[in-house]
Design an enzyme around this catalytic site. Sequence first.
Site, PDB file in Angstrom:
ATOM      1  CD  GLU A  61      17.143 -40.314 -46.287  1.00  0.00           C
ATOM      2  OE1 GLU A  61      16.283 -40.808 -47.053  1.00  0.00           O
ATOM      3  OE2 GLU A  61      16.844 -39.573 -45.329  1.00  0.00           O
ATOM      4  CG  HIS A 130      16.387 -39.624 -33.864  1.00  0.00           C
ATOM      5  ND1 HIS A 130      16.176 -40.153 -35.107  1.00  0.00           N
ATOM      6  CD2 HIS A 130      15.776 -38.410 -33.881  1.00  0.00           C
ATOM      7  CE1 HIS A 130      15.454 -39.304 -35.838  1.00  0.00           C
ATOM      8  NE2 HIS A 130      15.203 -38.244 -35.114  1.00  0.00           N
TER       9      HIS A 130
END
Lengths: 348, 312
Positions: A61, A130
């Site tokens: 990322e 999440h």
Amino acid sequence: MKRNLTYVEAIREASDQEMDRDKSVIVFGLDVDDPKAIQGTTEGLLRKYGAERVFGTPLSEDAMTGAAIGMALAGFRPIHIHIRMDFILLAMNQLINIAAKYNYMYGGQINIPLVVRSMIGKSWGQGAQHSQSLYSFFMHVPGLKVVAPTTPYDAKGCLITAIRDNNPVIYIEHRILHFQKGYVPKKLYTVPSGKARITVKGKDITLVGISYMQIECQRAARYLEGAGIKAEVIDPIWLSPLDIDTIVASVNKTGRLIVVDNDWTTCGAGSEIVSMVLEKLQGKRVIKVRRLGFAPVTCPPTPPLEKLFYPDGRGIASVAFDLVKGGQSKWVPDEQIDLKEIEFKGPF
Amino acid sequence: MNAKIYRSLYRIRRVEEEIGKVYPTDKIKSPVHLSIGQEAVSVGVCLALDSQDIVFGTYRGHALYLAKGGNLKKMIAELYGKATGCAKGKGGSMHLIDVAAGVMGESAIVGTTIPQAVGYAYALKIKRSSSVVVSFFGDGAVEEGVFHESMNFAALKKLPIIFICENNFYAIHTHQMKRQANPKIWERVKSYGISSERIVGNDLFKIYQHVGNAVKALRSGKLGPIFFECTTYRLKEHVGPNEDYYLGYRTREEAEPWLKNDPLQKLALLIKSKNRQEIEKEVEKEIVEAFAYAEKSPFPKGSELFTEVFKD
């Protein structure tokens, strides 16, 4: 017959039409080109535009955000996709230290047209890592734009606006919103940055609902109708730049404000909105305010606890009722089947 | 050729020395990380590049900026915080830029420009451009996660990029041996499938030759990336214009071989004294003019504080 698309289809159509119109638009991120194609939002793009403009990336990322910035410097308009907002924490250096600063730090000579798409989850055990929204992190930093569209119409229009913007834009999608259907014109159109929308007209209280909480605020407004209270509901759509004037005008009328955030309240978007409204109305109007949002804990996956973690339409209506009536009645409306929460099914 | 190299080396050295002289007056209110001792790497590499090639650097970026053709007047004005600076006074010493010369910026955060260089190289590749990107960083940067992510992606996509690791052995005051289990950076990089080589001892001519070959190969379609670890030595303190042997983390004895092997002094011997004096005179004049330009340039107006947060 109005053209109804899902939020997912709206995102896909915006990406497709913009890639078709402008060869400098490229799309990449983890799993962008896999069979599931980011819930379908990137489906078909690889076939149509090829592997140079549509590609899956290594699990990097940080570097891929830096690479997106480099591509932007070289004249491209990258859309970098993260299937979870939580993963963006691995890319904060590039977003905060570079993307947000280059235009300013280099005296306006180089700018970063970049869209960072990121998803927020809820329910079905998304759990601690999440479920986070974190958009207040980005609102805090000058040089970044932040948008959290709620409807398929805004999903398409805001994505097109974000792609054409010459600055980095953090584009936030709630997974439950992905399944919502709504009117989406086929043509290319933009939803202007820094403009909120009044989604329900009312006079008694202003409810500002961010991202998915916009849906819960609209449910709350329906519940409040049953109690004779007319709530005005506002969707800020863009958190940065934020259309505070529309919110202030509404609160000036209603005298009461609840900001329902899809995030923790401390130092959150709701705190910022409440502060700005108070600053603008102090000395002119005495108002009542409340912030609602995630419980100040880590999101638990087990259903009974998770249910308590999030505000819902009935809970919002309950707080609004007491704010309007001035007591502490703890009134909670009976659940209406048509206003029941949409159940999210796994496996994701 | 020797004259050209000498001019570039001498110019950087003297600019840095002048910055050091002015620094105590507080006219330069910006942390300066001087390149003195490390000039040869930037000069050797940039000699092999064209103006349309792109470089990304580090906060110790004065040598790279100047070697790549960055505007000297604008650089000094930037250090002075003036409106005529290369970033209008909004960047400072650690963020020099000259887009026309292909200098695309530096970062104060170690390792941070490496992925940007990689992304730029990806863009050049899919544009079928013959230009190359050169990413400069130090030995500390290879300890950052983003370095490894960037190596992997550059190798995966076979990008037209040259990595230059300027190994000066120190991250601020901490020696490489205290930080890296295996100090053979160039060898570790090979494990990514990247062609990699080490050039020791500030060897400007070897750097020029080998990087030149790499540039030619990339332009003619050879697949990248290509990696060079170039050992060099910082002669001044990490930040600021002074020596720092008194701190005790390194000794003057350690620096001696590098001082004796100073590429600037060595090259001076290869040039006729008349030519050398001419070059030096011209450079001195240019430096005087650059500092005068910075001195007399205006500061940015107050309204500049709020401009350029966003691009319209």
